[in-house]
Design a protein around this motif. Structure first.
Motif, short mmCIF file in Angstrom:
data_model
loop_
_atom_site.label_atom_id
_atom_site.label_comp_id
_atom_site.label_asym_id
_atom_site.label_seq_id
_atom_site.Cartn_x
_atom_site.Cartn_y
_atom_site.Cartn_z
N THR A 4 -22.03 -6.75 27.02
CA THR A 4 -21.72 -5.88 25.89
C THR A 4 -22.98 -5.72 25.05
O THR A 4 -23.47 -6.70 24.48
N TYR A 47 -23.63 -4.62 22.17
CA TYR A 47 -23.50 -5.06 20.78
C TYR A 47 -23.76 -6.56 20.63
O TYR A 47 -24.43 -7.00 19.69
N VAL A 48 -23.27 -7.33 21.57
CA VAL A 48 -23.46 -8.78 21.50
C VAL A 48 -24.92 -9.14 21.74
O VAL A 48 -25.49 -10.01 21.06
N VAL A 49 -25.55 -8.46 22.69
CA VAL A 49 -26.97 -8.73 22.97
C VAL A 49 -27.81 -8.45 21.72
O VAL A 49 -28.69 -9.24 21.36
N LEU A 62 -26.81 -8.39 18.57
CA LEU A 62 -26.49 -9.39 17.55
C LEU A 62 -27.19 -10.72 17.85
O LEU A 62 -27.73 -11.36 16.95
N ASN A 63 -27.20 -11.11 19.11
CA ASN A 63 -27.86 -12.37 19.51
C ASN A 63 -29.35 -12.33 19.21
O ASN A 63 -29.93 -13.30 18.72
N ALA A 120 -26.68 -17.41 16.96
CA ALA A 120 -25.83 -16.40 17.58
C ALA A 120 -24.41 -16.49 17.02
O ALA A 120 -23.77 -15.48 16.75
N GLY A 126 -24.26 -15.07 13.71
CA GLY A 126 -24.32 -13.62 13.77
C GLY A 126 -22.94 -12.97 13.85
O GLY A 126 -22.80 -11.79 13.53
N HIS A 152 -14.37 -4.61 19.89
CA HIS A 152 -14.62 -5.76 20.75
C HIS A 152 -13.69 -6.90 20.32
O HIS A 152 -13.64 -7.24 19.15
N GLU A 209 -14.08 -11.18 24.06
CA GLU A 209 -15.25 -10.46 24.61
C GLU A 209 -16.53 -10.93 23.94
O GLU A 209 -17.56 -11.15 24.60
N MET A 210 -16.47 -11.08 22.61
CA MET A 210 -17.65 -11.56 21.87
C MET A 210 -18.06 -12.94 22.36
O MET A 210 -19.23 -13.18 22.68
N ASN A 262 -19.39 -13.03 26.02
CA ASN A 262 -20.72 -12.43 26.16
C ASN A 262 -21.82 -13.30 25.57
O ASN A 262 -22.94 -13.33 26.08
N ILE A 263 -21.50 -14.01 24.49
CA ILE A 263 -22.48 -14.94 23.95
C ILE A 263 -22.76 -16.04 24.96
O ILE A 263 -23.91 -16.41 25.22
N HIS A 305 -24.84 -14.62 27.92
CA HIS A 305 -26.22 -14.34 27.51
C HIS A 305 -27.02 -15.63 27.31
O HIS A 305 -28.11 -15.80 27.85
#
Lengths: 195, 195
Positions: free
Chosen positions: A151, A153-155, A157-158, B162, B165, B176, B180-181, B184-185, B188
Motif C-alpha cells: 500500500t 500510503y503505508v510506504v 508514512l513509514n 512507523a 506515524g 485503509h 491493512e495498515m 503493510n508495516i 515493509h
DNA sequence: CCTACCGATCGGTAGG
DNA sequence: CCTACCGATCGGTAGG
C-alpha cells in the motif's frame, strides 16, 4: 537573496532560530515570549519590533522548511530517474533536512497543529498533496514491477516517520554518525520495498 | 468497593480519557483544566476531587501505556521465538496499542516531555532501557544470521517511528483498514531486515 | 460539586 | 530597545 522583499534582518533570523529551538524543545504553547526574549538578551516588548506575533514566528519557521520540501519534490517529479532512485532521493533529502535544519524541521513535523486559521488549513492541504505525490511515485514503481505490491500510503508514512524518528537520535552521543543513520534508514526502507 | 468509591473511580477514568483526547489533539500545555472540566460537564474546581493536579493526569495516562509496553517486552524476552518472530510481535503489539489505545499511546509518544522532575527522568531512563532491549533482539538476529547486518538502533527507531506515524493515518477515511495498515508495516519493515 | 477567589503568567500595546 | 502596563487566562485553594 539580495535586495528582494524576502530579505530578513539578522536579528529577525536570530529570533526565528532561537524560537525554533525553543518550540522544538518545549512545544509552542509552553514557550513564552518572555523566555524567548531573555535567551536573545532583550525585553519581551522589543521582540515586536522584528516580528508581529508569536503565531507569525511559527508560520515563518514552518513555511521556510515546507517550501524547501515542495521544491525538492517538484524537481524530483520532473526527473527521469527510476522509482527506486526517486524514493532513495526522498529519504536522503528528508534525512538531510532533519540533520541540517534540525530545529525548524522538527517544529514543522511536531508543532504544525498550533498554526491558526487559514495557515493551518493550508498546511494540512499542502501536506496531503505532498503525501499524494509521494504515493504516486511509489505506485508507479509498483506498476513498473520495480517494487513489491505494498500500500503506497503505508510506504510513504513509514519513510516520513522514520525521518521524524531521527529527532530522538542523540547526535551528541557520537555512537552513530549522521551518515550511518541515513544509510541504514535507506537500506532498511528501500530493502523492504525492492522487489 | 463501596458505591462512592466505584463512582469516584469511574469519574476519574472519564477525566483521564477525556484529558488524553485533549492532550493528544492540542498538546499538554495548550490544554486548560477549565476546558477539560467543561467537556466533562463540571466546574474546573471539581476536577480536584478526583485528581491532584494537571501534572498527575499526564503521569497516569503515560504510566498506564508504558507499563503495558514493558510487560509485553518482558514476556517476549522470555519466549523462545526466533528473532524475526519477536520483531514481528513487537511491531504488531505496538500497532495494536496505537489502534486500541490511540489517545493514550499518542500522548505517551508525543507529550512525555511535559512530565516533570523525577517522573521525566524515570520515563527517559525507562524508554532508553526499552530501546536497548529491542536493540538486543535485533542484534541477536544479526548474530544468528537471520537478519541483515544493519545498525540495530536504526531498525528499532524505524519500527517505533512507523507506529507513531499511524497517528497521522485517518481512521475515519476508511480507505485503509487497521489490518491493512498493520500488515503493510510488517511487510515493509520485516522485509527490509530479513536476510 | 459549587461559588468565589488567589497569585502568577500570558501575548501584546503605548509611548518614549 | 526600553519602562510601564493592559486584560485575559492559567493551575489551584478555601470553604461550604
Amino acid at each position: 537573496m539580495g535586495t528582494t522583499a524576502r530579505k530578513k534582518s539578522a536579528k529577525k533570523e536570530l529570533i526565528l532560530a532561537t524560537a525554533a529551538a525553543m518550540f522544538r524543545e518545549k512545544g509552542f504553547a509552553a514557550s513564552s515570549m518572555r523566555d524567548l526574549a531573555e535567551k536573545i538578551g532583550i525585553e519581551a516588548a522589543s521582540l515586536y519590533n522584528h516580528i508581529q506575533s508569536k503565531a507569525q514566528i511559527l508560520e515563518e519557521i514552518i513555511d521556510g522548511v515546507s517550501e524547501k520540501c515542495q521544491a525538492h519534490l517538484d524537481h524530483l517529479e520532473k526527473s527521469n530517474s527510476s522509482s527506486l532512485e526517486k524514493i532513495e532521493s526522498l529519504i536522503r533529502f528528508h534525512t538531510g533536512m532533519m540533520m541540517n535544519l534540525f530545529e525548524a524541521y522538527s517544529v514543522m513535523v511536531g508543532q504544525w497543529m498550533h498554526l491558526e486559521g487559514d495557515k493551518l488549513l493550508d498546511f494540512v492541504a499542502n501536506r496531503r498533496e505532498y503525501v499524494k505525490k509521494m504515493e504516486a511515485i511509489v505506485e508507479a514503481g509498483i506498476q513498473k514491477g520495480e517494487l513489491k505490491s505494498l500500500t503506497p500510503y503505508v510506504v510513504v508514512l513509514n519513510i516520513l516517520s522514520a525521518v521524524r524518528g531521527l529527532e530522538f537520535w542523540q547526535r551528541s552521543a557520537k555512537t552513530h554518525t549522521a551518515k550511518e543513520m541515513e544509510d541504514n534508514i535507506v537500506i532498511h526502507l528501500i530493502g523492504g520495498i525492492k522487489k
